[in-house]
Design a protein around this motif. Structure first.
Motif, mmCIF file in Angstrom:
data_model
loop_
_atom_site.group_PDB
_atom_site.id
_atom_site.type_symbol
_atom_site.label_atom_id
_atom_site.label_comp_id
_atom_site.label_asym_id
_atom_site.label_seq_id
_atom_site.Cartn_x
_atom_site.Cartn_y
_atom_site.Cartn_z
ATOM 1 N N ASP A 86 48.354 110.873 65.102
ATOM 2 C CA ASP A 86 47.338 110.169 65.899
ATOM 3 C C ASP A 86 45.945 110.736 65.635
ATOM 4 O O ASP A 86 45.808 111.906 65.262
ATOM 5 C CB ASP A 86 47.649 110.307 67.391
ATOM 6 N N PRO A 87 44.898 109.933 65.873
ATOM 7 C CA PRO A 87 43.525 110.421 65.697
ATOM 8 C C PRO A 87 43.041 111.244 66.886
ATOM 9 O O PRO A 87 41.837 111.373 67.094
ATOM 10 C CB PRO A 87 42.725 109.121 65.548
ATOM 11 N N ILE A 88 43.938 111.783 67.679
ATOM 12 C CA ILE A 88 43.626 112.603 68.841
ATOM 13 C C ILE A 88 44.522 113.831 68.818
ATOM 14 O O ILE A 88 45.499 113.890 68.080
ATOM 15 C CB ILE A 88 43.856 111.820 70.159
ATOM 16 N N GLN A 89 44.182 114.801 69.638
ATOM 17 C CA GLN A 89 44.989 116.008 69.707
ATOM 18 C C GLN A 89 46.255 115.766 70.512
ATOM 19 O O GLN A 89 46.292 114.949 71.439
ATOM 20 C CB GLN A 89 44.190 117.152 70.346
ATOM 21 N N HIS A 90 47.306 116.488 70.129
ATOM 22 C CA HIS A 90 48.535 116.515 70.899
ATOM 23 C C HIS A 90 48.977 117.960 71.069
ATOM 24 O O HIS A 90 48.509 118.866 70.375
ATOM 25 C CB HIS A 90 49.652 115.728 70.203
ATOM 26 N N ASN A 91 49.884 118.143 72.014
ATOM 27 C CA ASN A 91 50.560 119.418 72.215
ATOM 28 C C ASN A 91 52.058 119.126 72.213
ATOM 29 O O ASN A 91 52.473 118.033 72.573
ATOM 30 C CB ASN A 91 50.149 120.040 73.562
ATOM 31 N N VAL A 92 52.861 120.074 71.775
ATOM 32 C CA VAL A 92 54.315 119.913 71.801
ATOM 33 C C VAL A 92 54.899 121.157 72.465
ATOM 34 O O VAL A 92 54.610 122.279 72.041
ATOM 35 C CB VAL A 92 54.900 119.738 70.388
ATOM 36 N N PHE A 93 55.721 120.940 73.514
ATOM 37 C CA PHE A 93 56.324 122.088 74.177
ATOM 38 C C PHE A 93 57.666 121.700 74.777
ATOM 39 O O PHE A 93 57.970 120.518 74.992
ATOM 40 C CB PHE A 93 55.410 122.640 75.280
ATOM 41 N N SER A 94 58.475 122.720 75.034
ATOM 42 C CA SER A 94 59.716 122.559 75.787
ATOM 43 C C SER A 94 59.876 123.765 76.691
ATOM 44 O O SER A 94 59.611 124.905 76.281
ATOM 45 C CB SER A 94 60.930 122.445 74.866
ATOM 46 N N LEU A 103 53.655 124.796 71.057
ATOM 47 C CA LEU A 103 52.956 124.761 69.771
ATOM 48 C C LEU A 103 51.449 124.642 69.920
ATOM 49 O O LEU A 103 50.733 124.605 68.912
ATOM 50 C CB LEU A 103 53.490 123.596 68.928
ATOM 51 N N GLY A 104 50.952 124.598 71.151
ATOM 52 C CA GLY A 104 49.508 124.498 71.353
ATOM 53 C C GLY A 104 48.971 123.125 70.984
ATOM 54 O O GLY A 104 49.726 122.189 70.713
ATOM 55 N N HIS A 105 47.631 122.996 70.970
ATOM 56 C CA HIS A 105 46.981 121.735 70.606
ATOM 57 C C HIS A 105 46.667 121.729 69.111
ATOM 58 O O HIS A 105 46.227 122.742 68.563
ATOM 59 C CB HIS A 105 45.678 121.556 71.389
ATOM 60 N N TYR A 106 46.865 120.588 68.473
ATOM 61 C CA TYR A 106 46.464 120.482 67.067
ATOM 62 C C TYR A 106 46.141 119.027 66.728
ATOM 63 O O TYR A 106 46.679 118.102 67.332
ATOM 64 C CB TYR A 106 47.506 121.078 66.124
ATOM 65 N N PRO A 107 45.253 118.815 65.738
ATOM 66 C CA PRO A 107 44.712 117.479 65.467
ATOM 67 C C PRO A 107 45.547 116.678 64.468
ATOM 68 O O PRO A 107 46.567 117.143 63.950
ATOM 69 C CB PRO A 107 43.341 117.796 64.887
ATOM 70 N N LYS A 108 45.053 115.484 64.188
ATOM 71 C CA LYS A 108 45.702 114.579 63.241
ATOM 72 C C LYS A 108 45.879 115.244 61.877
ATOM 73 O O LYS A 108 45.009 115.936 61.381
ATOM 74 C CB LYS A 108 44.870 113.308 63.080
ATOM 75 N N GLY A 109 47.047 114.985 61.274
ATOM 76 C CA GLY A 109 47.317 115.471 59.927
ATOM 77 C C GLY A 109 47.946 116.848 59.879
ATOM 78 O O GLY A 109 48.393 117.285 58.813
ATOM 79 N N GLU A 110 48.003 117.533 61.019
ATOM 80 C CA GLU A 110 48.606 118.867 61.033
ATOM 81 C C GLU A 110 50.010 118.806 61.635
ATOM 82 O O GLU A 110 50.354 117.880 62.366
ATOM 83 C CB GLU A 110 47.738 119.841 61.835
ATOM 84 N N PHE A 111 50.811 119.809 61.299
ATOM 85 C CA PHE A 111 52.139 119.917 61.900
ATOM 86 C C PHE A 111 52.430 121.378 62.202
ATOM 87 O O PHE A 111 51.819 122.294 61.633
ATOM 88 C CB PHE A 111 53.222 119.346 60.974
ATOM 89 N N LYS A 112 53.363 121.584 63.104
ATOM 90 C CA LYS A 112 53.881 122.920 63.393
ATOM 91 C C LYS A 112 55.399 122.839 63.416
ATOM 92 O O LYS A 112 55.969 121.791 63.714
ATOM 93 C CB LYS A 112 53.315 123.463 64.695
ATOM 94 N N ALA A 113 56.055 123.954 63.096
ATOM 95 C CA ALA A 113 57.501 123.948 62.872
ATOM 96 C C ALA A 113 58.245 124.705 63.960
ATOM 97 O O ALA A 113 57.753 125.703 64.504
ATOM 98 C CB ALA A 113 57.819 124.555 61.505
ATOM 99 N N ASP A 214 44.807 112.965 84.952
ATOM 100 C CA ASP A 214 44.652 111.660 84.334
ATOM 101 C C ASP A 214 44.385 111.830 82.856
ATOM 102 O O ASP A 214 43.717 112.792 82.419
ATOM 103 C CB ASP A 214 43.483 110.899 84.973
ATOM 104 N N ASP A 215 44.898 110.886 82.054
ATOM 105 C CA ASP A 215 44.687 110.892 80.604
ATOM 106 C C ASP A 215 43.184 110.839 80.326
ATOM 107 O O ASP A 215 42.493 109.908 80.711
ATOM 108 C CB ASP A 215 45.386 109.682 79.992
ATOM 109 N N ASP A 216 42.671 111.870 79.643
ATOM 110 C CA ASP A 216 41.225 111.950 79.407
ATOM 111 C C ASP A 216 40.837 111.480 78.022
ATOM 112 O O ASP A 216 39.715 111.690 77.567
ATOM 113 C CB ASP A 216 40.726 113.377 79.624
ATOM 114 N N GLY A 217 41.771 110.835 77.302
ATOM 115 C CA GLY A 217 41.416 110.300 75.993
ATOM 116 C C GLY A 217 41.804 111.185 74.827
ATOM 117 O O GLY A 217 41.739 110.772 73.681
ATOM 118 N N TYR A 218 42.184 112.430 75.096
ATOM 119 C CA TYR A 218 42.617 113.314 74.009
ATOM 120 C C TYR A 218 43.961 112.854 73.448
ATOM 121 O O TYR A 218 44.787 112.351 74.179
ATOM 122 C CB TYR A 218 42.731 114.754 74.507
#
Length: 218
Positions: A86-94, A103-113, A214-218
């Motif tokens: 996506d063209p916005i930041q995401h975070n991935v956690f469990s 995995l913290g926040h990271y932008p489009k085109g990046e991945f974490k393992a 509330d979703d702030d657009g990130y």
């Protein structure tokens, strides 16, 4: 409480590859009165089959503020790349025991393992977007299948033997029973009853254990 279920096992003359398991899983809504509109997102697995194959890297995409695929099946010890498309930041956690990570926040085109080492079922979320939910099911071997919208599945080339068959759906439906695989094709007709509505699945706290903002657009 209405419990699942009924199972019909039909041993058939071999018309395909020996040791093939195939069939359908029907998924009922919570309460068991009506079926879901789609029977996808159930995983059928066989426990007790030795794992001999090498494991490729799997990719989980964050796309259009969703995890793709919605249900990800991982073999114990397999590495997953969580890729932001996506063209916005995401975070991935469990927060689930046995698969806790952030995995913290990271932008489009990046991945974490992440490498999943413990069999089980784990919820994965984004700390920014509450509706982003992924179920990761960590299994013992590659003898599993996920259902399509009609509930159909195929597990091919199973070595003959006695195993434990387990079915689980993302809305909580669950079933397990012993099966014996021979050199004949086996057809399974399975049914599970959901334990949650979709709104219950999406109702969760963020990684700090607090309500989402509330979703702030990130």
């Amino acid at each position: 409480m209405f419990k699942s279920l009924c199972v019909t096992l039909l041993a058939m003359t071999s018309v395909g590859f020996a040791g093939d398991l195939m069939g359908t899983v029907s998924v009922m809504k919570k309460g068991g009165r009506k079926p879901l509109s789609s029977f996808d997102n159930a995983v059928v697995q066989l426990k007790g089959v030795p794992q001999t194959k090498s494991l490729p890297i799997l990719i989980s995409y964050q796309k259009d503020k969703s995890f793709e695929p919605r249900l990800l099946v991982v073999v114990k010890g397999q590495e997953v790349h969580f890729h932001n498309s996506d063209p916005i930041q995401h975070n991935v956690f469990s927060r689930d025991q046995g698969a806790e990570f952030d995995l913290g926040h990271y932008p489009k085109g990046e991945f974490k393992a992440v490498t999943f080492q413990q069999p089980g079922r784990f919820k994965v979320y984004c700390n920014i977007h509450q509706d982003m939910v992924q179920d990761v099911v960590v299994v013992e071997n590659t003898f599993f299948a996920t259902t399509d919208e009609e509930g159909r599945f195929v597990i091919s080339g199973v070595p003959p033997g006695k195993y434990e068959l387990e079915v689980w759906h993302i809305y909580g439906g669950y079933f397990t029973q012993p099966v014996e695989v021979t050199d004949a094709e086996m057809k399974l007709e399975l049914s599970v009853v959901s334990t949650k509505h979709v709104r219950e699945v999406k109702s969760h706290l963020n990684k700090e254990g607090q309500q989402y903002k509330d979703d702030d657009g990130y």
